[in-house]
Design a protein around this motif. Structure first.
Motif, PDB file in Angstrom:
ATOM      1  N   VAL A 160       0.832  -1.204   0.000  1.00 18.98           N
ATOM      2  CA  VAL A 160       0.000   0.000   0.000  1.00 18.98           C
ATOM      3  C   VAL A 160       0.867   1.255   0.000  1.00 18.98           C
ATOM      4  N   LEU A 161       1.902   1.275   0.842  1.00 14.12           N
ATOM      5  CA  LEU A 161       2.775   2.450   0.945  1.00 14.12           C
ATOM      6  C   LEU A 161       3.499   2.734  -0.373  1.00 14.12           C
ATOM      7  N   MET A 162       4.061   1.699  -0.994  1.00 18.27           N
ATOM      8  CA  MET A 162       4.791   1.917  -2.243  1.00 18.27           C
ATOM      9  C   MET A 162       3.857   2.279  -3.387  1.00 18.27           C
ATOM     10  N   SER A 163       2.637   1.752  -3.367  1.00 22.24           N
ATOM     11  CA  SER A 163       1.651   2.129  -4.383  1.00 22.24           C
ATOM     12  C   SER A 163       1.276   3.600  -4.237  1.00 22.24           C
ATOM     13  N   ILE A 164       1.094   4.046  -3.000  1.00 19.25           N
ATOM     14  CA  ILE A 164       0.788   5.453  -2.734  1.00 19.25           C
ATOM     15  C   ILE A 164       1.942   6.331  -3.191  1.00 19.25           C
ATOM     16  N   SER A 165       3.173   5.892  -2.923  1.00 20.96           N
ATOM     17  CA  SER A 165       4.346   6.646  -3.347  1.00 20.96           C
ATOM     18  C   SER A 165       4.368   6.819  -4.862  1.00 20.96           C
ATOM     19  N   GLY A 166       4.104   5.743  -5.591  1.00 16.27           N
ATOM     20  CA  GLY A 166       4.093   5.809  -7.045  1.00 16.27           C
ATOM     21  C   GLY A 166       3.002   6.720  -7.579  1.00 16.27           C
ATOM     22  N   MET A 167       1.808   6.641  -6.997  1.00 14.22           N
ATOM     23  CA  MET A 167       0.709   7.502  -7.437  1.00 14.22           C
ATOM     24  C   MET A 167       1.013   8.966  -7.155  1.00 14.22           C
ATOM     25  N   ALA A 168       1.607   9.234  -5.989  1.00 15.15           N
ATOM     26  CA  ALA A 168       1.960  10.614  -5.639  1.00 15.15           C
ATOM     27  C   ALA A 168       2.996  11.162  -6.604  1.00 15.15           C
ATOM     28  N   TRP A 169       4.000  10.341  -6.952  1.00 23.47           N
ATOM     29  CA  TRP A 169       5.018  10.812  -7.894  1.00 23.47           C
ATOM     30  C   TRP A 169       4.418  11.056  -9.277  1.00 23.47           C
ATOM     31  N   ALA A 170       3.449  10.249  -9.682  1.00 26.62           N
ATOM     32  CA  ALA A 170       2.789  10.444 -10.969  1.00 26.62           C
ATOM     33  C   ALA A 170       2.071  11.793 -10.997  1.00 26.62           C
ATOM     34  N   PHE A 171       1.359  12.134  -9.921  1.00 29.75           N
ATOM     35  CA  PHE A 171       0.655  13.414  -9.850  1.00 29.75           C
ATOM     36  C   PHE A 171       1.640  14.582  -9.795  1.00 29.75           C
ATOM     37  N   TYR A 172       2.740  14.413  -9.058  1.00 31.20           N
ATOM     38  CA  TYR A 172       3.767  15.462  -8.999  1.00 31.20           C
ATOM     39  C   TYR A 172       4.333  15.720 -10.398  1.00 31.20           C
ATOM     40  N   THR A 173       4.539  14.654 -11.154  1.00 28.99           N
ATOM     41  CA  THR A 173       5.038  14.772 -12.517  1.00 28.99           C
ATOM     42  C   THR A 173       4.041  15.506 -13.405  1.00 28.99           C
ATOM     43  N   LEU A 174       2.757  15.166 -13.295  1.00 29.43           N
ATOM     44  CA  LEU A 174       1.735  15.794 -14.120  1.00 29.43           C
ATOM     45  C   LEU A 174       1.584  17.277 -13.801  1.00 29.43           C
ATOM     46  N   VAL A 175       1.637  17.622 -12.519  1.00 25.80           N
ATOM     47  CA  VAL A 175       1.566  19.029 -12.120  1.00 25.80           C
ATOM     48  C   VAL A 175       2.763  19.791 -12.688  1.00 25.80           C
ATOM     49  N   GLY A 176       3.922  19.145 -12.698  1.00 23.05           N
ATOM     50  CA  GLY A 176       5.140  19.798 -13.165  1.00 23.05           C
ATOM     51  C   GLY A 176       5.155  20.116 -14.642  1.00 23.05           C
ATOM     52  N   ARG A 177       4.316  19.459 -15.423  1.00 22.17           N
ATOM     53  CA  ARG A 177       4.299  19.716 -16.864  1.00 22.17           C
ATOM     54  C   ARG A 177       3.839  21.126 -17.197  1.00 22.17           C
ATOM     55  N   SER A 178       3.138  21.785 -16.283  1.00 22.36           N
ATOM     56  CA  SER A 178       2.645  23.144 -16.533  1.00 22.36           C
ATOM     57  C   SER A 178       3.550  24.204 -15.908  1.00 22.36           C
ATOM     58  N   SER A 179       4.696  23.800 -15.385  1.00 22.53           N
ATOM     59  CA  SER A 179       5.603  24.734 -14.729  1.00 22.53           C
ATOM     60  C   SER A 179       6.186  25.744 -15.723  1.00 22.53           C
ATOM     61  N   LYS A 180       6.182  27.016 -15.328  1.00 25.79           N
ATOM     62  CA  LYS A 180       6.749  28.082 -16.148  1.00 25.79           C
ATOM     63  C   LYS A 180       8.134  28.494 -15.662  1.00 25.79           C
ATOM     64  N   ASN A 181       8.456  28.151 -14.444  1.00 29.60           N
ATOM     65  CA  ASN A 181       9.759  28.461 -13.859  1.00 29.60           C
ATOM     66  C   ASN A 181      10.161  27.264 -12.998  1.00 29.60           C
ATOM     67  N   ALA A 182      10.886  26.327 -13.616  1.00 31.36           N
ATOM     68  CA  ALA A 182      11.190  25.059 -12.962  1.00 31.36           C
ATOM     69  C   ALA A 182      11.917  25.229 -11.631  1.00 31.36           C
ATOM     70  N   LEU A 183      12.916  26.110 -11.599  1.00 33.91           N
ATOM     71  CA  LEU A 183      13.713  26.278 -10.382  1.00 33.91           C
ATOM     72  C   LEU A 183      12.881  26.869  -9.249  1.00 33.91           C
ATOM     73  N   SER A 184      12.119  27.899  -9.541  1.00 33.55           N
ATOM     74  CA  SER A 184      11.295  28.542  -8.525  1.00 33.55           C
ATOM     75  C   SER A 184      10.191  27.602  -8.031  1.00 33.55           C
ATOM     76  N   ASP A 185       9.529  26.932  -8.963  1.00 33.60           N
ATOM     77  CA  ASP A 185       8.452  26.011  -8.586  1.00 33.60           C
ATOM     78  C   ASP A 185       8.976  24.879  -7.713  1.00 33.60           C
ATOM     79  N   THR A 186      10.098  24.299  -8.110  1.00 35.55           N
ATOM     80  CA  THR A 186      10.662  23.193  -7.338  1.00 35.55           C
ATOM     81  C   THR A 186      11.081  23.657  -5.950  1.00 35.55           C
ATOM     82  N   THR A 187      11.694  24.845  -5.875  1.00 36.71           N
ATOM     83  CA  THR A 187      12.121  25.389  -4.583  1.00 36.71           C
ATOM     84  C   THR A 187      10.938  25.570  -3.647  1.00 36.71           C
ATOM     85  N   TYR A 188       9.885  26.179  -4.132  1.00 40.53           N
ATOM     86  CA  TYR A 188       8.719  26.419  -3.287  1.00 40.53           C
ATOM     87  C   TYR A 188       7.968  25.138  -2.950  1.00 40.53           C
TER      88      TYR A 188
END
Length: 301
Positions: A160-188
């Motif tokens: 369950v924990l590793m499945s949750i980890s994978g799903m969370a990383w998938a959503f983090y990746t999808l959110v990141g596709r709309s980033s306009k400033n990678a360094l600032s977004d990642t920092t915050y």
């Protein structure tokens, strides 16, 4: 090959190597009981925050904006959603490996990433081309072929924990596709994990176990493999489709296996070579397949 394409390719390769380094460092730290999972997660995220703020300030100086606030352009500050997904991924990843062996944990993690991203892609109305389905099947088959010999029945909690980890990383990746400033977004995104980390440390204080080697691995994981790696991943995502971003991550276990050979004196087996061929071939089919068939279809019109 234009400069933008080269930038995406180099960023993708660096990010995948960073992901693999995270896997190796976490395995070494937790497998050798050099540090507990909660403190590994906390040090990893805090180290990422420090290095990212330093990089952001350096970037501001280079653009003659040293007097500006940390956010750079004042608009790109990441999001609480991305920060939450980042924290959940890191936390579940660390605790998941306590009750799972390496092969089983990796299979569950990247399987969850694949399934989540592909489902979201299909639900959003993006139909997969035949070449993408074939490439995905070949690449994932190669990954399974590498892991299967060492599979064991996982604990329910670990699964369950590793499945949750994978799903969370998938959503983090999808959110990141709309980033306009990678360094600032990642920092915050990293900075926003602080409240979560503090709550985590309060609840796990009595179970703390820290050694110098464990701290070193957590710092390397956080500052380089996570902080810099995730920043570069956001850059790469600007030029990758959802399917491409999902499939190229299947290359991470192969790199991690090579890291095991270098840092843990593991042997290069025939199975590793064969699975690497399948994974790389599948990735190539996904990345280039759609482009090729679209070009052929356009020429026939």
């Amino acid at each position: 090959m234009n400069k933008e394409l080269i930038k995406i390719i180099v960023s993708t390769i660096f990010a995948l190597m960073a992901f693999a380094a995270n896997s190796v460092l976490c395995r070494l730290a937790l497998g050798e009981n050099a540090i507990d999972a909660a403190n590994f997660t906390a040090i990893r995220l805090f180290s990422g925050i420090i290095i990212l703020i330093s990089l952001l300030k350096l970037s501001q100086r280079k653009t003659n904006a040293s007097s500006a606030p940390i956010v750079g352009n004042g608009k790109s500050k990441g999001s609480w959603l991305a920060a939450s997904m980042l924290f959940i991924y890191a936390l579940a990843f660390s605790f998941g490996y306590i009750s799972l062996d390496t092969g089983t944990g990796a299979l569950i993690l990247f399987g969850a990433v694949q399934i989540t991203m592909i489902i979201i892609n299909v639900v959003s109305g993006n139909k997969l081309h035949l070449s993408e389905w074939l490439g995905l099947t070949v690449a994932f088959s190669g990954f399974v072929y590498l892991i299967v010999p060492s599979l064991s029945t996982p604990s329910l909690a670990g699964f369950v924990l590793m499945s949750i980890s994978g799903m969370a990383w998938a959503f983090y990746t999808l959110v990141g596709r709309s980033s306009k400033n990678a360094l600032s977004d990642t920092t915050y995104n990293f900075m926003r994990t602080v409240p979560f980390v503090l709550i985590l440390l309060i609840f796990t204080l009595n179970n703390a176990h820290i050694t110098p080697m464990g701290v070193l691995m957590a710092v390397l994981s956080g500052a380089i493999a996570s902080g810099v790696g995730y920043y570069v991943w956001y850059i790469a995502l600007a030029g990758l489709s959802i399917t491409q971003a999902a499939v190229v991550q299947l290359f991470v276990p192969i790199i991690a296996a090579i890291g095991g050979v270098i840092f843990a004196s593991e042997l290069i087996t025939q199975r590793l070579v064969e699975s690497s061929t399948l994974v790389l071939g599948g990735i190539l089919m996904v990345v280039l397949g759609r482009y090729y068939f679209v070009q052929v279809a356009n020429k026939k019109r």
